[in-house]
Design a protein around this motif. Sequence first.
Motif, PDB file in Angstrom:
ATOM      1  N   ARG A 109      -4.662  12.537  -0.534  1.00 17.07           N
ATOM      2  CA  ARG A 109      -5.990  11.949  -0.490  1.00 17.07           C
ATOM      3  C   ARG A 109      -6.730  14.008  -0.312  1.00 17.07           C
ATOM      4  N   ASP A 122      -5.755   3.858   7.713  1.00 16.03           N
ATOM      5  CA  ASP A 122      -7.218   3.275   7.711  1.00 16.03           C
ATOM      6  C   ASP A 122      -7.546   2.009   7.504  1.00 16.03           C
ATOM      7  N   ASP A 158      -0.579  -0.132  -5.339  1.00 13.56           N
ATOM      8  CA  ASP A 158      -1.289  -1.163  -6.787  1.00 13.56           C
ATOM      9  C   ASP A 158      -2.331   0.354  -7.884  1.00 13.56           C
ATOM     10  N   GLU A 159      -1.516   1.917  -7.720  1.00 13.80           N
ATOM     11  CA  GLU A 159      -2.466   2.582  -8.256  1.00 13.80           C
ATOM     12  C   GLU A 159      -1.254   3.241  -9.086  1.00 13.80           C
ATOM     13  N   ARG A 194     -12.760   8.089  -3.977  1.00 13.91           N
ATOM     14  CA  ARG A 194     -11.418   7.180  -2.899  1.00 13.91           C
ATOM     15  C   ARG A 194      -9.898   8.202  -3.833  1.00 13.91           C
ATOM     16  N   THR A 245      -2.755  -1.403   4.031  1.00 12.28           N
ATOM     17  CA  THR A 245      -3.922  -1.052   2.519  1.00 12.28           C
ATOM     18  C   THR A 245      -5.239  -0.573   2.777  1.00 12.28           C
ATOM     19  N   GLY A 246      -4.937   1.047   3.603  1.00 17.29           N
ATOM     20  CA  GLY A 246      -5.649   1.560   3.591  1.00 17.29           C
ATOM     21  C   GLY A 246      -7.394   0.873   3.198  1.00 17.29           C
ATOM     22  N   LYS A 296     -11.307  18.869  -2.693  1.00 14.86           N
ATOM     23  CA  LYS A 296     -11.246  20.501  -2.638  1.00 14.86           C
ATOM     24  C   LYS A 296     -10.278  21.091  -3.696  1.00 14.86           C
ATOM     25  N   VAL A 349      -0.656  -6.851  -4.749  1.00 17.40           N
ATOM     26  CA  VAL A 349       0.238  -8.058  -3.657  1.00 17.40           C
ATOM     27  C   VAL A 349      -1.730  -9.026  -3.872  1.00 17.40           C
ATOM     28  N   GLY A 391       0.718  -1.601  -0.373  1.00 16.19           N
ATOM     29  CA  GLY A 391       0.415   0.517   0.105  1.00 16.19           C
ATOM     30  C   GLY A 391       0.970   0.850  -0.308  1.00 16.19           C
ATOM     31  N   SER A 411      -7.837   9.414   9.289  1.00 13.66           N
ATOM     32  CA  SER A 411      -7.400  10.588   8.426  1.00 13.66           C
ATOM     33  C   SER A 411      -5.872  10.757   7.670  1.00 13.66           C
ATOM     34  N   TRP A 412      -6.020  11.681   7.835  1.00  9.49           N
ATOM     35  CA  TRP A 412      -4.119  11.745   7.581  1.00  9.49           C
ATOM     36  C   TRP A 412      -3.457  11.418   8.426  1.00  9.49           C
ATOM     37  N   TRP A 468      -9.747  17.700   9.826  1.00  4.68           N
ATOM     38  CA  TRP A 468      -9.925  19.002   9.425  1.00  4.68           C
ATOM     39  C   TRP A 468     -11.041  18.493   8.443  1.00  4.68           C
ATOM     40  N   GLU A 521      -0.835   7.509   2.126  1.00  6.19           N
ATOM     41  CA  GLU A 521      -0.220   8.242   3.161  1.00  6.19           C
ATOM     42  C   GLU A 521       0.836   7.957   4.115  1.00  6.19           C
ATOM     43  N   CYS A 522       0.012   6.421   4.773  1.00  5.35           N
ATOM     44  CA  CYS A 522       0.651   5.142   5.805  1.00  5.35           C
ATOM     45  C   CYS A 522       1.783   4.963   5.292  1.00  5.35           C
TER      46      CYS A 522
HETATM   47  C1  LIG Z   1     -11.335  12.271  -0.937  1.00  4.91           C
HETATM   48  C2  LIG Z   1     -10.621  12.303   0.736  1.00  4.91           C
HETATM   49  C3  LIG Z   1     -10.101  13.259   0.974  1.00  4.91           C
HETATM   50  C4  LIG Z   1     -10.199  13.602   2.614  1.00  4.91           C
HETATM   51  N1  LIG Z   1      -9.728  14.501   3.471  1.00  4.91           N
HETATM   52  C5  LIG Z   1      -8.931  14.281   4.623  1.00  4.91           C
HETATM   53  C6  LIG Z   1      -9.059  15.054   5.268  1.00  4.91           C
HETATM   54  O1  LIG Z   1      -9.131  16.664   4.916  1.00  4.91           O
HETATM   55  N2  LIG Z   1      -8.550  15.232   6.663  1.00  4.91           N
HETATM   56  C7  LIG Z   1      -8.039  14.331   6.797  1.00  4.91           C
HETATM   57  O2  LIG Z   1      -7.668  14.121   8.322  1.00  4.91           O
HETATM   58  N3  LIG Z   1      -8.290  13.097   6.451  1.00  4.91           N
HETATM   59  C8  LIG Z   1      -8.738  13.263   5.119  1.00  4.91           C
HETATM   60  N4  LIG Z   1      -9.466  12.075   4.092  1.00  4.91           N
HETATM   61  C9  LIG Z   1      -8.352  10.952   4.910  1.00  4.91           C
HETATM   62  C10 LIG Z   1      -6.892  10.679   4.731  1.00  4.91           C
HETATM   63  O3  LIG Z   1      -6.721  10.623   3.054  1.00  4.91           O
HETATM   64  C11 LIG Z   1      -6.802   8.918   5.028  1.00  4.91           C
HETATM   65  O4  LIG Z   1      -6.899   8.595   6.189  1.00  4.91           O
HETATM   66  C12 LIG Z   1      -5.288   8.445   4.356  1.00  4.91           C
HETATM   67  O5  LIG Z   1      -5.166   9.146   2.679  1.00  4.91           O
HETATM   68  C13 LIG Z   1      -5.266   6.983   4.713  1.00  4.91           C
HETATM   69  O6  LIG Z   1      -3.757   6.977   3.878  1.00  4.91           O
HETATM   70  P1  LIG Z   1      -3.599   4.929   4.254  1.00  4.91           P
HETATM   71  O7  LIG Z   1      -2.479   5.353   4.131  1.00  4.91           O
HETATM   72  O8  LIG Z   1      -4.011   4.343   5.713  1.00  4.91           O
HETATM   73  O9  LIG Z   1      -4.504   4.556   3.239  1.00  4.91           O
HETATM   74  P2  LIG Z   1      -5.015   4.787   1.918  1.00  4.91           P
HETATM   75  O10 LIG Z   1      -4.783   6.841   1.450  1.00  4.91           O
HETATM   76  O11 LIG Z   1      -5.976   4.345   1.284  1.00  4.91           O
HETATM   77  O12 LIG Z   1      -3.591   3.635   0.878  1.00  4.91           O
HETATM   78  C14 LIG Z   1      -3.978   2.396   1.160  1.00  4.91           C
HETATM   79  C15 LIG Z   1      -3.453   2.371  -0.688  1.00  4.91           C
HETATM   80  O13 LIG Z   1      -2.963   0.807  -0.764  1.00  4.91           O
HETATM   81  C16 LIG Z   1      -3.702   0.533  -2.156  1.00  4.91           C
HETATM   82  N5  LIG Z   1      -3.456  -0.800  -1.660  1.00  4.91           N
HETATM   83  C17 LIG Z   1      -4.737  -1.562  -0.702  1.00  4.91           C
HETATM   84  N6  LIG Z   1      -4.239  -3.118  -0.981  1.00  4.91           N
HETATM   85  C18 LIG Z   1      -3.548  -3.534  -1.803  1.00  4.91           C
HETATM   86  C19 LIG Z   1      -2.741  -4.468  -2.642  1.00  4.91           C
HETATM   87  N7  LIG Z   1      -2.900  -5.646  -1.595  1.00  4.91           N
HETATM   88  N8  LIG Z   1      -1.411  -4.511  -2.749  1.00  4.91           N
HETATM   89  C20 LIG Z   1      -1.164  -3.329  -3.663  1.00  4.91           C
HETATM   90  N9  LIG Z   1      -1.854  -2.079  -2.616  1.00  4.91           N
HETATM   91  C21 LIG Z   1      -2.813  -1.961  -2.435  1.00  4.91           C
HETATM   92  C22 LIG Z   1      -4.663   1.131  -1.918  1.00  4.91           C
HETATM   93  O14 LIG Z   1      -4.514   0.713  -3.675  1.00  4.91           O
HETATM   94  C23 LIG Z   1      -3.828   2.422  -1.565  1.00  4.91           C
HETATM   95  O15 LIG Z   1      -3.399   3.138  -2.679  1.00  4.91           O
HETATM   96  C24 LIG Z   1      -9.677  11.964   3.364  1.00  4.91           C
HETATM   97  C25 LIG Z   1      -9.489  11.071   2.175  1.00  4.91           C
HETATM   98  C26 LIG Z   1     -10.259  11.136   1.177  1.00  4.91           C
HETATM   99  C27 LIG Z   1     -10.939   9.800   0.459  1.00  4.91           C
END
Ligand SMILES: Cc1cc2nc3c(=O)[nH]c(=O)nc-3n(C[C@H](O)[C@H](O)[C@H](O)COP(=O)(O)OP(=O)(O)OC[C@H]3O[C@@H](n4cnc5c(N)ncnc54)[C@H](O)[C@@H]3O)c2cc1C
Length: 404
Positions: A42, A266, A34-35, A123, A104-105, A47, A77, A8, A282-283, A311, A11-12
Motif C-alpha cells: 500500500r 492493522d 477479497d481484492e 485505501r 483483515t486490515g 507516493k 470470507v 486477508g 504501519s507497514w 516513514w 502485507e500481513c
Molecule cells: C495509501 C497508504 C499509504 C501508506 N503508507 C505507509 C507508509 O508510508 N509507511 C508505513 O509504515 N505504513 C504505510 N501505510 C500503512 C500500511 O500499508 C498498513 O499498515 C499495512 O498495509 C497493513 O497491512 P495489513 O495486511 O494488516 O492490512 P491491509 O493491507 O489492509 O490488508 C488486509 C486485506 O484483507 C482484506 N480483507 C478484509 N476482510 C476480508 C474478508 N472478510 N475476506 C477476504 N479478505 C478480506 C482486505 O481487503 C485487504 O486486502 C500506508 C497505507 C495506505 C493505505
Amino acid sequence: MDGFVIIGAGECGTRAAFALREAGYGGAILLIGDEPHLPYERPPLSKPADTGVPLRTITTVDAMETAGIEYCQGVSVLACNTAAKSISLSDGRMVRYDKLLLATGARPRQLACAGASRALEFRTYSDADEIFQRAVDVRRVAIIGGGLIGMELAAVLRSKGLDVSIIEAAAKPLGRAVPARFAERLHRVHTEQGVEFFLGRGIAEIGDGFVLLEDGTQVPSDLTIAAIGVVPDMELAAKAGIATGNGILTDAYLQTSDPNVFAAGDCAAVSVNGAAPMRYESWRNARRQAETAARNMVGGNEELVSTPWFWSDQYDLTLQVVGLPALAESGAVVRACPNGELEFYLLDGRLVGAAGLGLGNAVARDIKLAEMLIDAGVTLDASALSNPDVSLKDLLRATRSAAA
Ligand SMILES: Cc1cc2nc3c(=O)[nH]c(=O)nc-3n(C[C@H](O)[C@H](O)[C@H](O)COP(=O)(O)OP(=O)(O)OC[C@H]3O[C@@H](n4cnc5c(N)ncnc54)[C@H](O)[C@@H]3O)c2cc1C
C-alpha cells in the motif's frame, strides 16, 4: 481442507503465509483475499511517480506455488464458525481450518456529513487508480483529513500542478502521530508549496463542485477525497464471538480469545506485558506481527517484540519515527544532521523514541542507530545525543562494550 487459513491477503496475511513455511509448517495453507489483484504494497499508492499508480506486488503466482500456498483471489470470507472451525466463502465454499489467522486490515473511516458519498476513499489500489485518473481532468482538489495519507496525497497532487486544499477538524495537521516540530515543518512546507489549509473546522456538506464547512466557508473542489483515518476491520471476528475492542484483541502471542484463532496487522489490538491493547497501522508492524503469529501458530511460544517504526514521504522530504515518542517525560533532545534534523525522546534517561525529517534518506541511518539504542535499553546522556559531533554509532558501541 483442514490446514491453516489466513483471511486477508495484504502485507500481513501474505507475509504470514510465507513465515508459516519458514517456521517449518508442512500442511495446507490457504490465503484468502477479497481484492482482485495479487497481494500488493500500500505505501507506494500515496507516493506515485509520474508514470501512474504502481501495483507493486508483494509476491508472485510462482513464488506462492513453489511455497505451496493456495491463493484465493477476489474471494470474501463471509462468516466464521469457531465451534465448527470453519469459514464460509463468497464463492459458496465452506472451508475447515486447524488454525486461523485474521489479517483483515483496516478500512477507511466514513464521513458523516451530507453528501458524504461524493468524497472518494483512499485505501486500495483501485481507489488510488481512480483518484489519479480523475486528477488528470480536474483543477481543484479538496482533501478531507490532514493526517499522513492526506498530506502525502496533497504533496503528490500539488506537485502535479493542481490547486489543493486540506480540510482538517483539528487545529493543526499531522497532530496524531507526528512529533510537533516535524508536523509544523511539514505544514510550513505544504503552505510554501501553495496548499491551502482550512483548520479547526468541521464539514457541513459535500456538494457538486464544493465542500461547505460548518462556519459557512465554501471550498471549491472538482475532486474531493476523504482521508480521515481508518478503523480496524473486525466485523467477521465480532460476529464469530471473538473478543474485540479497539481492534481484534490478542495477547502478546497474537492469539485471540479463541485459542485456534490468531490476529495480526492493522486489525489487531495487541496487549504486551498486561498493557492496554495497542494497534499500529504501519507497514513494518504488519510484517513483524505476521512473523510472530506464524511462528506461534506452528507451536511457538514467542511474545511480540517489535519497536514501532514508520516513514512518510512528502515532496523531497522523508519523515521517520521509531519507538514511542509520546512516552517521553519532558521536552525532546534536538540534534542537527546533514540535510535534516532529529529529535530524541527520553524516559528515566533511556531512549524510548526518535524522529527525524530530512531530504531523501538524510535521517535513515541515524534513525536505524536510534532504534538499536532504544532496543539496548541503556541510559543515555542528553548532551551526547544533542551533539552532532558525537556519533550515534560510537554511543551504541560504548553501550555494547559496557554490557559485554
Ligand atoms: C495509501 C497508504 C499509504 C501508506 N503508507 C505507509 C507508509 O508510508 N509507511 C508505513 O509504515 N505504513 C504505510 N501505510 C500503512 C500500511 O500499508 C498498513 O499498515 C499495512 O498495509 C497493513 O497491512 P495489513 O495486511 O494488516 O492490512 P491491509 O493491507 O489492509 O490488508 C488486509 C486485506 O484483507 C482484506 N480483507 C478484509 N476482510 C476480508 C474478508 N472478510 N475476506 C477476504 N479478505 C478480506 C482486505 O481487503 C485487504 O486486502 C500506508 C497505507 C495506505 C493505505
